[in-house]
Motif scaffolding. Structure first.
Motif, mmCIF file in Angstrom:
data_model
loop_
_atom_site.group_PDB
_atom_site.id
_atom_site.type_symbol
_atom_site.label_atom_id
_atom_site.label_comp_id
_atom_site.label_asym_id
_atom_site.label_seq_id
_atom_site.Cartn_x
_atom_site.Cartn_y
_atom_site.Cartn_z
ATOM 1 N N GLU A 35 0.802 -1.226 0.000
ATOM 2 C CA GLU A 35 0.000 0.000 0.000
ATOM 3 C C GLU A 35 0.833 1.274 0.000
ATOM 4 O O GLU A 35 0.328 2.346 -0.341
ATOM 5 N N THR A 36 2.070 1.181 0.389
ATOM 6 C CA THR A 36 2.935 2.359 0.442
ATOM 7 C C THR A 36 4.226 2.087 -0.305
ATOM 8 O O THR A 36 4.818 1.010 -0.147
ATOM 9 N N THR A 37 4.622 3.045 -1.126
ATOM 10 C CA THR A 37 5.869 2.947 -1.862
ATOM 11 C C THR A 37 6.672 4.233 -1.671
ATOM 12 O O THR A 37 6.103 5.303 -1.428
ATOM 13 N N ASN A 38 7.965 4.108 -1.787
ATOM 14 C CA ASN A 38 8.855 5.270 -1.744
ATOM 15 C C ASN A 38 9.822 5.197 -2.913
ATOM 16 O O ASN A 38 10.202 4.101 -3.342
ATOM 17 N N TYR A 39 10.224 6.364 -3.385
ATOM 18 C CA TYR A 39 11.176 6.437 -4.488
ATOM 19 C C TYR A 39 12.217 7.503 -4.197
ATOM 20 O O TYR A 39 11.904 8.559 -3.645
ATOM 21 N N ALA A 40 13.437 7.226 -4.618
ATOM 22 C CA ALA A 40 14.450 8.265 -4.595
ATOM 23 C C ALA A 40 14.064 9.332 -5.609
ATOM 24 O O ALA A 40 13.457 9.021 -6.654
ATOM 25 N N ASP A 41 14.392 10.565 -5.327
ATOM 26 C CA ASP A 41 13.970 11.665 -6.205
ATOM 27 C C ASP A 41 14.427 11.474 -7.642
ATOM 28 O O ASP A 41 13.697 11.825 -8.579
ATOM 29 N N PHE A 42 15.607 10.923 -7.846
ATOM 30 C CA PHE A 42 16.145 10.855 -9.201
ATOM 31 C C PHE A 42 15.493 9.775 -10.058
ATOM 32 O O PHE A 42 15.748 9.707 -11.261
ATOM 33 N N VAL A 43 14.620 8.946 -9.478
ATOM 34 C CA VAL A 43 13.955 7.922 -10.289
ATOM 35 C C VAL A 43 12.453 8.145 -10.398
ATOM 36 O O VAL A 43 11.770 7.417 -11.139
ATOM 37 N N LYS A 44 11.938 9.129 -9.696
ATOM 38 C CA LYS A 44 10.496 9.348 -9.720
ATOM 39 C C LYS A 44 10.007 9.605 -11.129
ATOM 40 O O LYS A 44 10.588 10.361 -11.882
ATOM 41 N N GLY A 45 8.927 8.935 -11.460
ATOM 42 C CA GLY A 45 8.332 9.098 -12.769
ATOM 43 C C GLY A 45 8.771 8.060 -13.783
ATOM 44 O O GLY A 45 8.091 7.851 -14.789
ATOM 45 N N ARG A 46 9.908 7.399 -13.549
ATOM 46 C CA ARG A 46 10.386 6.389 -14.501
ATOM 47 C C ARG A 46 10.406 4.984 -13.915
ATOM 48 O O ARG A 46 10.401 4.013 -14.658
ATOM 49 N N PHE A 47 10.474 4.892 -12.588
ATOM 50 C CA PHE A 47 10.548 3.598 -11.931
ATOM 51 C C PHE A 47 9.221 3.332 -11.212
ATOM 52 O O PHE A 47 8.674 4.238 -10.585
ATOM 53 N N THR A 48 8.754 2.105 -11.299
ATOM 54 C CA THR A 48 7.540 1.713 -10.598
ATOM 55 C C THR A 48 7.778 0.395 -9.880
ATOM 56 O O THR A 48 8.138 -0.596 -10.516
ATOM 57 N N ILE A 49 7.564 0.410 -8.582
ATOM 58 C CA ILE A 49 7.710 -0.807 -7.789
ATOM 59 C C ILE A 49 6.328 -1.386 -7.525
ATOM 60 O O ILE A 49 5.354 -0.648 -7.334
ATOM 61 N N SER A 50 6.231 -2.698 -7.534
ATOM 62 C CA SER A 50 4.969 -3.370 -7.249
ATOM 63 C C SER A 50 5.294 -4.749 -6.685
ATOM 64 O O SER A 50 6.442 -5.179 -6.696
ATOM 65 N N ARG A 51 4.267 -5.411 -6.211
ATOM 66 C CA ARG A 51 4.507 -6.753 -5.672
ATOM 67 C C ARG A 51 3.311 -7.636 -5.922
ATOM 68 O O ARG A 51 2.165 -7.163 -6.010
#
Length: 127
Positions: free
Chosen positions: A56-72
């Protein structure tokens, strides 16, 4: 034996996409928060994304936001990292890591204090 295995890396042209997988064996991943880390050539490993145990919660480093998507997909005991618009600077070894703690259902971190680590998968972005 607790084990995390990453897969899905390879050689990709700039602008391409990849989906990395992190599959657990020997334990059930659904209680674990999972993080993805990148180690670029000549640089220290850094956290790029993480996901809580329930997804339900994800975090991203600023330099990857918008291009990387984590899921499970806990039914498959697997966490994914989808990368779009690959750039040469995305080249590196990508690791996943897992931890279980009282907060794993609502918080995950990009620092390296994880309990279990995989061996990583290499991503090379080059034309």
């Amino acid at each position: 034996q607790f084990q995390l295995v990453e897969s899905g890396g390879g050689l990709v042209q700039p602008g391409g996409s990849l989906r990395l997988s992190c599959t657990a064996s020997g334990f059930t991943l659904d209680k674990y928060a999972v993080g993805w880390f990148q180690q670029a050539p000549g640089k220290e490993r850094q956290g790029i994304s993480c996901i809580t145990s329930n997804g339900e919660t994800t975090n991203y480093a600023d330099f990857v936001k918008g291009r990387f998507t984590i899921s499970r997909d806990n039914a498959k005991n697997t966490v994914y990292l989808e990368i779009e618009g690959l750039k040469p600077e995305d080249t590196g070894h990508y690791y996943c890591a897992a931890e279980v703690a009282y907060y794993s259902a609502y918080y995950c971190r990009l620092s390296e204090e994880y309990d279990y680590w995989g061996q990583g998968t290499q991503v090379t972005v080059s034309s």
